[in-house]
Write a protein that holds these residues in place. Structure first.
Motif, mmCIF file in Angstrom:
data_model
loop_
_atom_site.group_PDB
_atom_site.id
_atom_site.type_symbol
_atom_site.label_atom_id
_atom_site.label_comp_id
_atom_site.label_asym_id
_atom_site.label_seq_id
_atom_site.Cartn_x
_atom_site.Cartn_y
_atom_site.Cartn_z
ATOM 1 N N GLU A 37 -5.420 1.734 2.527
ATOM 2 C CA GLU A 37 -5.634 0.227 1.857
ATOM 3 C C GLU A 37 -4.611 -0.620 2.120
ATOM 4 N N VAL A 38 -3.369 -0.452 2.187
ATOM 5 C CA VAL A 38 -2.160 -1.302 2.258
ATOM 6 C C VAL A 38 -2.402 -1.594 3.914
ATOM 7 N N VAL A 39 -2.559 -0.627 4.859
ATOM 8 C CA VAL A 39 -2.536 -0.919 5.833
ATOM 9 C C VAL A 39 -3.805 -2.048 6.351
ATOM 10 N N ARG A 40 -4.943 -1.558 5.663
ATOM 11 C CA ARG A 40 -6.054 -2.456 6.011
ATOM 12 C C ARG A 40 -5.858 -3.905 5.511
ATOM 13 N N GLU A 41 -4.944 -4.289 4.615
ATOM 14 C CA GLU A 41 -4.681 -5.512 4.313
ATOM 15 C C GLU A 41 -3.776 -6.136 5.097
ATOM 16 N N ALA A 42 -2.718 -5.215 5.762
ATOM 17 C CA ALA A 42 -1.729 -5.895 6.543
ATOM 18 C C ALA A 42 -1.923 -5.920 7.988
ATOM 19 N N ILE A 43 -2.979 -5.097 8.568
ATOM 20 C CA ILE A 43 -3.131 -5.019 9.931
ATOM 21 C C ILE A 43 -3.776 -6.354 10.494
ATOM 22 N N ASP A 44 -3.256 -6.716 11.730
ATOM 23 C CA ASP A 44 -3.684 -8.116 12.321
ATOM 24 C C ASP A 44 -3.461 -7.924 13.881
ATOM 25 N N ARG A 45 -3.745 -9.050 14.647
ATOM 26 C CA ARG A 45 -3.396 -8.980 15.652
ATOM 27 C C ARG A 45 -2.566 -10.436 16.167
ATOM 28 N N ASP A 46 -1.535 -9.900 17.107
ATOM 29 C CA ASP A 46 -0.896 -11.087 17.556
ATOM 30 C C ASP A 46 -1.401 -11.989 18.864
ATOM 31 N N GLU A 47 -0.785 -13.107 19.251
ATOM 32 C CA GLU A 47 -1.603 -13.822 20.195
ATOM 33 C C GLU A 47 -2.028 -13.167 21.443
ATOM 34 N N ALA A 48 -1.261 -12.029 21.885
ATOM 35 C CA ALA A 48 -1.852 -11.301 23.000
ATOM 36 C C ALA A 48 -2.836 -10.336 22.490
ATOM 37 N N GLY A 49 -3.306 -10.093 21.489
ATOM 38 C CA GLY A 49 -4.461 -9.317 21.035
ATOM 39 C C GLY A 49 -3.820 -7.825 20.777
ATOM 40 N N ARG A 50 -2.455 -7.962 20.520
ATOM 41 C CA ARG A 50 -2.010 -6.329 20.200
ATOM 42 C C ARG A 50 -1.983 -6.162 18.630
ATOM 43 N N LEU A 51 -2.002 -4.992 18.306
ATOM 44 C CA LEU A 51 -2.038 -4.752 16.944
ATOM 45 C C LEU A 51 -0.721 -4.930 16.394
ATOM 46 N N VAL A 52 -0.586 -5.648 15.066
ATOM 47 C CA VAL A 52 0.655 -6.020 14.411
ATOM 48 C C VAL A 52 0.375 -5.625 13.010
ATOM 49 N N LEU A 53 1.451 -5.602 12.160
ATOM 50 C CA LEU A 53 1.307 -5.560 10.749
ATOM 51 C C LEU A 53 2.124 -6.782 10.150
ATOM 52 N N ARG A 54 1.289 -7.306 9.277
ATOM 53 C CA ARG A 54 1.817 -8.567 8.703
ATOM 54 C C ARG A 54 2.720 -8.042 7.487
ATOM 55 N N GLU A 55 3.758 -8.583 7.267
ATOM 56 C CA GLU A 55 4.628 -8.243 6.077
ATOM 57 C C GLU A 55 3.886 -8.783 4.646
ATOM 58 N N THR A 56 3.237 -7.745 4.187
ATOM 59 C CA THR A 56 2.765 -8.068 3.014
ATOM 60 C C THR A 56 3.531 -7.469 1.767
ATOM 61 N N PRO A 57 3.497 -7.910 0.443
ATOM 62 C CA PRO A 57 4.440 -7.081 -0.699
ATOM 63 C C PRO A 57 3.977 -5.950 -1.005
ATOM 64 N N ALA A 58 2.547 -5.486 -0.826
ATOM 65 C CA ALA A 58 2.044 -4.245 -0.716
ATOM 66 C C ALA A 58 2.788 -3.251 0.140
ATOM 67 N N LEU A 59 3.092 -3.657 1.362
ATOM 68 C CA LEU A 59 3.542 -2.773 2.628
ATOM 69 C C LEU A 59 5.115 -2.704 2.487
ATOM 70 N N ALA A 60 5.664 -3.765 1.876
ATOM 71 C CA ALA A 60 6.986 -3.728 1.525
ATOM 72 C C ALA A 60 7.200 -2.708 0.389
ATOM 73 N N SER A 61 6.503 -2.720 -0.525
ATOM 74 C CA SER A 61 6.502 -1.636 -1.785
ATOM 75 C C SER A 61 6.336 -0.327 -1.122
ATOM 76 N N LEU A 62 5.485 -0.300 -0.336
ATOM 77 C CA LEU A 62 4.854 1.381 0.282
ATOM 78 C C LEU A 62 6.032 1.886 0.875
ATOM 79 N N ARG A 63 6.643 0.905 1.906
ATOM 80 C CA ARG A 63 7.960 1.339 2.630
ATOM 81 C C ARG A 63 9.032 1.858 1.795
ATOM 82 N N ALA A 64 9.303 1.004 0.575
ATOM 83 C CA ALA A 64 10.473 1.395 -0.260
ATOM 84 C C ALA A 64 10.168 2.636 -1.079
#
Length: 470
Positions: free
Chosen positions: A54-81
């Motif tokens: 679910e954290v990944v679902r909210e953070a996943i996105d694409r950059d200008e080139a169409g590649r998969l990237v992860l936006r830095e969200t508070p939930a993602l930062a908490s999960l990494r910690a």
């Protein structure tokens, strides 16, 4: 006054302890099962993996080139910690891939083969082990970047909540269904097993209740007694052996002493008969008679204990008349009139003549001693098989009428006597299947009744009979 607590029940003790042991064993099994699941990796925190997805679902996105990237969200930062060793692999159907952490190499490669599977648990049942690594969780999800495959693996493998939930699940699924029939079996089967195992002790207890002075040779049976209780039963039998030997020695001593006393008493009686009549002689004759009666009582105790009875056809009327004739001089010397009455001329009975004479003689001696030295002592033979002895003394209070038949009971104000006479009377009458009782006489004195179980035909032999008085 403290109330004595009831004795503990062996059935209840065994039931409680068996149930406690069963619960302890099942708790140990639960602990082993949960521990095994934890060691083998089966307590992976599925909720944490779903949270990662679910954290990944909210953070996943694409950059200008169409590649998969992860936006830095508070939930993602908490999960990494919180779970720095958690890894995941993101993949779309265009061939794009995003890897974070250190997933097992096989997990990186396996995602391509799962395009047609919506979600799955991946791993091996025999534990983490190298080089395969821990199991993983795969799921296709819809995100702002389109449909993406998330493959993630565990970080912290076991949490307190996970252990509690797994334990509760094991208890509900495995323990309770097994514990209920076990407890019911213990409650139903244990009492029956205990009662059957202890049945031999019930036989031993019945034998113990039969032990008394009249049956000194009774011993507790050791047949089929449980091994744990055998030392106790054997110890009781050994104690009964010791008591029996000591009791036999005391009986022999009493019998020998009584026999030794009879000779000097007879000599003294002969010498008293040669003295001139007078109050002093009368008193001495009475005292010597009491002494002789005491010696005879000691012999009667020994004879009664040894069971030395000789039942033969006798006539209760003749026995009563003989006792009255023998004790008439003693009663007259003590100031009484002695009367004999009979409702029938004969009263046939099967018994020991000497023992019955001694029993009736003891009652008459008791009346002579405690009748107040006045009035008439009446001995009456009734057609019902009862012989009554009535005096005109002060009587016996109702509160102590049962006590007078106990051994060594002395309720007279002067404290005289040995307390053996009436006890012997009861023992002799009961040995013949009868009973003795005491009540208040019509004139206010004591009335002792010695009732013997005569036959119906004898009881019906009613005929006029005289009532001579001596």
């Amino acid at each position: 006054m403290a109330v004595a607590s009831p004795p503990p029940s062996l059935e209840r003790i065994l039931v409680r302890r068996l149930i406690a042991v069963q619960i302890a064993v099942l708790v140990l099994l639960v602990a082993l099962m949960v521990g095994t699941l934890a060691v083998t990796g089966h307590l992976v925190n599925l909720e944490t993996e779903d949270e990662t997805i679910e954290v990944v679902r909210e953070a996943i996105d694409r950059d200008e080139a169409g590649r998969l990237v992860l936006r830095e969200t508070p939930a993602l930062a908490s999960l990494r910690a919180r779970a720095p060793d958690r890894w995941f692999v993101l993949r779309d159907r265009r061939g794009g891939r995003l890897v974070e952490g250190e997933p097992p190499p096989v997990m990186v490669r396996i995602g391509d083969a799962l395009d047609e599977i919506g979600q799955a648990r991946l791993g091996w049942t025999m534990g983490p082990g190298e080089p395969d690594g821990p199991p993983g969780r795969m799921k296709w999800i819809e995100t702002r970047a389109g449909r993406v495959q998330v493959l993630t693996g565990p970080g912290p493998r076991v949490t307190l909540r996970k252990v509690v939930m797994a334990t509760a699940m094991v208890v509900v699924v495995a323990v309770v269904p097994g514990l209920v029939p076990l407890v019911l079996a213990v409650l139903l089967v244990t009492p029956t097993v205990v009662r059957r195992s202890m049945a031999s002790l019930g036989t031993a207890a019945a034998a113990a209740r039969a032990v008394d002075l009249d049956r000194p040779d009774v011993r507790l049976s050791t047949e089929r007694v449980p091994e744990e209780a055998l030392p106790l039963v054997s110890a009781v039998n050994e104690a009964l052996d010791r008591v029996g030997r000591q009791y036999a020695e005391q009986r022999r001593f009493l019998a020998d002493a009584a026999h030794e006393l009879r000779t000097p008493i007879a000599v003294l009686q002969t010498r008293l008969d040669a003295l001139p009549d007078g109050p002093s002689k009368d008193q001495l004759v009475e005292d010597v008679s009491r002494l002789g009666n005491l010696a005879q009582q000691l012999l009667d105790v020994q004879r009664l204990s040894a069971g030395g009875f000789d039942p033969r056809p006798v006539d209760l009327v003749a026995i009563a008349e003989s006792v009255v004739s023998d004790l008439a001089p003693l009663a007259i010397a003590a100031g009484y009139a002695l009367a004999f009455e009979a409702e029938v001329p004969r009263l046939p009975f099967h018994g020991d003549r000497l023992a019955i004479e001694r029993a009736l003689g003891n009652v008459v001696h008791n009346a002579i001693r405690h009748g107040g030295r006045r009035g008439t002592i009446t001995v009456a033979a009734e057609c019902t098989g009862c012989i009554s002895v009535t005096d005109e003394g002060d009587g016996i209070p109702p509160a102590v009428r049962d006590v007078v038949f106990e051994p060594f009971s002395r309720i007279a104000r002067d404290g005289g006597g040995t307390g053996l006479g009436l006890h012997l009377v009861r023992g002799i009458v009961r040995r013949h299947g009868g009973e003795v009782s005491v009540d208040t006489a019509p004139g206010g004195g004591a009335c002792f009744r010695l009732c013997f179980p005569v036959s119906a035909s004898a009881a019906s032999m009613l005929a006029p009979a005289g009532t001579p008085s001596t």
